[in-house]
Write a protein that holds these residues in place. Structure first.
Motif, PDB file in Angstrom:
ATOM      1  N   SER A 183       0.818  -1.213   0.000  1.00 29.16           N
ATOM      2  CA  SER A 183       0.000   0.000   0.000  1.00 29.16           C
ATOM      3  C   SER A 183       0.850   1.261   0.000  1.00 29.16           C
ATOM      4  CB  SER A 183      -0.966   0.007   1.189  1.00 29.16           C
ATOM      5  OG  SER A 183      -0.263  -0.189   2.411  1.00 29.16           O
ATOM      6  N   ARG A 184       1.477   1.570   1.145  1.00 24.35           N
ATOM      7  CA  ARG A 184       2.313   2.751   1.279  1.00 24.35           C
ATOM      8  C   ARG A 184       3.512   2.434   2.158  1.00 24.35           C
ATOM      9  NH1 ARG A 184      -0.243   4.477  -2.356  1.00 24.35           N
ATOM     10  NH2 ARG A 184      -1.245   6.521  -2.596  1.00 24.35           N
ATOM     11  N   LEU A 196      13.265   3.953  -4.791  1.00 25.78           N
ATOM     12  CA  LEU A 196      14.234   3.389  -3.868  1.00 25.78           C
ATOM     13  C   LEU A 196      15.638   3.739  -4.371  1.00 25.78           C
ATOM     14  CD1 LEU A 196      14.283   1.601  -1.302  1.00 25.78           C
ATOM     15  CD2 LEU A 196      14.693  -0.355  -2.816  1.00 25.78           C
ATOM     16  N   PRO A 197      16.446   4.435  -3.566  1.00 23.65           N
ATOM     17  CA  PRO A 197      17.776   4.869  -4.029  1.00 23.65           C
ATOM     18  C   PRO A 197      18.664   3.689  -4.406  1.00 23.65           C
ATOM     19  CG  PRO A 197      17.163   5.983  -1.973  1.00 23.65           C
ATOM     20  CD  PRO A 197      16.157   4.880  -2.193  1.00 23.65           C
ATOM     21  N   GLY A 241       8.523  -9.083   0.971  1.00 26.11           N
ATOM     22  CA  GLY A 241       8.177  -8.686  -0.389  1.00 26.11           C
ATOM     23  C   GLY A 241       7.661  -7.263  -0.316  1.00 26.11           C
ATOM     24  N   ILE A 242       8.371  -6.333  -0.937  1.00 26.16           N
ATOM     25  CA  ILE A 242       8.077  -4.912  -0.745  1.00 26.16           C
ATOM     26  C   ILE A 242       7.789  -4.246  -2.090  1.00 26.16           C
ATOM     27  CG2 ILE A 242       8.829  -2.760   0.317  1.00 26.16           C
ATOM     28  CD1 ILE A 242      10.969  -4.399   1.831  1.00 26.16           C
ATOM     29  N   ASP A 243       6.570  -3.765  -2.241  1.00 30.28           N
ATOM     30  CA  ASP A 243       6.209  -2.986  -3.431  1.00 30.28           C
ATOM     31  C   ASP A 243       6.148  -1.498  -3.095  1.00 30.28           C
ATOM     32  OD1 ASP A 243       5.348  -2.806  -6.230  1.00 30.28           O
ATOM     33  OD2 ASP A 243       3.419  -2.179  -5.404  1.00 30.28           O
ATOM     34  N   LEU A 278      11.874  -7.195  -4.246  1.00 30.53           N
ATOM     35  CA  LEU A 278      11.485  -5.794  -4.421  1.00 30.53           C
ATOM     36  C   LEU A 278      10.757  -5.611  -5.748  1.00 30.53           C
ATOM     37  CD1 LEU A 278      14.800  -3.994  -3.361  1.00 30.53           C
ATOM     38  CD2 LEU A 278      12.779  -4.408  -1.946  1.00 30.53           C
ATOM     39  N   THR A 279       9.657  -4.870  -5.721  1.00 33.74           N
ATOM     40  CA  THR A 279       9.014  -4.403  -6.943  1.00 33.74           C
ATOM     41  C   THR A 279       8.828  -2.892  -6.817  1.00 33.74           C
ATOM     42  OG1 THR A 279       6.813  -4.939  -6.038  1.00 33.74           O
ATOM     43  CG2 THR A 279       7.850  -6.592  -7.446  1.00 33.74           C
ATOM     44  N   PRO A 280       8.862  -2.152  -7.932  1.00 33.06           N
ATOM     45  CA  PRO A 280       8.950  -0.686  -7.893  1.00 33.06           C
ATOM     46  C   PRO A 280       7.603   0.029  -7.773  1.00 33.06           C
ATOM     47  CG  PRO A 280       9.168  -1.422 -10.138  1.00 33.06           C
ATOM     48  CD  PRO A 280       9.058  -2.677  -9.303  1.00 33.06           C
TER      49      PRO A 280
END
Length: 322
Positions: A234-235, A266-267, A257-259, A280-282
């Protein structure tokens, strides 16, 4: 479309609106000018004439709101208002709505994808494939596992039904007392730690608001099972990034798992990129034409209500940001 001599009230649009969607909106409001601003300068120049503004949250800065003092209704194409909720927007007299619900299905699907990938260690198969290596291993399954969903709005409720179809036990946490279909047990905020202790997967579908920022910190991650996975769709910011990073590095939890990320984009030097137990997904779990179309449909339904003088749906609570 507007013309230089058209004096009808203005419905001003910004963002990724197609020609067909522009025609769809115009058909709902034949008594209004409907105009899609080509750039920020045009948006700024016309907002003073507008009755209605529909735009991405990032295109509604305080300076624009000061010029749009005559606006009666502002619609944000996204689900949440956190990117736009400045003091000026909180104080603006215009009604404020969003496209809440338009991304529920793809977000729930994205959550299930990440859940399955983490549970079965899909990156291990991908590494073996890239090396042309035949590697069989014992992997997990979701049947019989427990998922805890933080936030049971549109996407959380849809995820609960999908998780139930995978024969999972579904726990949920929300502000209200209504229990959506598929949720086996409902928890309040003061029982969050108790819920976390029971979960094999924790999924954040809650919006970023003053109430939810930093909800998951060191104490919360320490209460999760060592074999549990964390997912956020979500956020960013609901989980404290430093605490999450430590939890992943030190094995308090098995993976993530982080969207939706605390800092976006993400730097390149973010340590999350290098963690072997993270997928990771963007932040594109809802990047579908269908999602944008559903947002336009939400706006059109509300535009009809606005023109008829009926109450709007999907109103943003300025005190909570959602």
């Amino acid at each position: 479309m507007s013309t230089p001599t058209d004096v009808r009230p203005l419905v001003l649009l910004a963002g990724p609106v197609t020609a067909d969607q522009l025609d769809q909106i115009a058909a709902v409001a034949p008594g209004r000018r409907v105009h899609l601003a080509g750039d920020t300068d045009e948006l700024t120049a016309l907002v003073g004439e507008a009755e209605v503004l529909a735009a991405p949250a990032e295109q509604v800065p305080p300076a624009l709101l000061r010029k749009g003092s005559g606006l009666r209704w502002i619609h944000l194409w996204a689900a949440g208002a956190d990117a736009a909720l400045s003091p000026e927007l909180v104080e603006h007299p215009a009604a404020l709505t969003s496209s809440k619900g338009h991304g529920a299905v793809p977000l729930a699907e994205h959550s299930m994808m990440l859940m399955l990938m983490l549970n079965r260690d899909a990156p291990r198969w991908l590494r073996a494939q890239s090396e042309r290596r035949w590697e069989q291993f014992a992997h997990g399954e979701l049947m019989g596992r427990t998922v805890g969903i933080i936030g049971l709005g549109n996407s959380g409720a849809d995820l609960a039904r999908k998780a139930k179809a995978f024969h999972m036990t579904v726990l949920g946490m929300r502000r209200g007392s209504a229990k959506p279909e598929g949720v086996d047990e409902l928890f309040t905020r003061d029982r969050l730690g108790e819920m976390l202790e029971r979960c094999d997967v924790v999924v954040v579908t809650a919006p970023r608001t003053p109430e939810t920022v930093g909800m998951l910190g060191e104490a919360e991650f320490r209460r999760m099972k060592p074999g549990a996975h964390f997912i956020c769709i979500s956020r960013g910011g609901v989980a404290d990034d430093d605490a999450l990073l430590t939890a992943l590095r030190e094995g308090w939890i098995a993976g993530a798992g982080i969207d939706a990320h605390g800092v976006e984009p993400l730097p390149p030097d973010s340590p999350f990129w290098d963690l072997p137990n993270v997928i990771l997904t963007p932040h594109n779990g809802t990047s579908r034409a269908e999602t944008r179309q559903r947002g336009v449909d939400v706006f059109c339904a509300n535009l009809a209500r606005h023109l008829d003088g009926r109450p709007l749906t999907n109103e943003i609570d300025r005190s909570t940001g959602y």
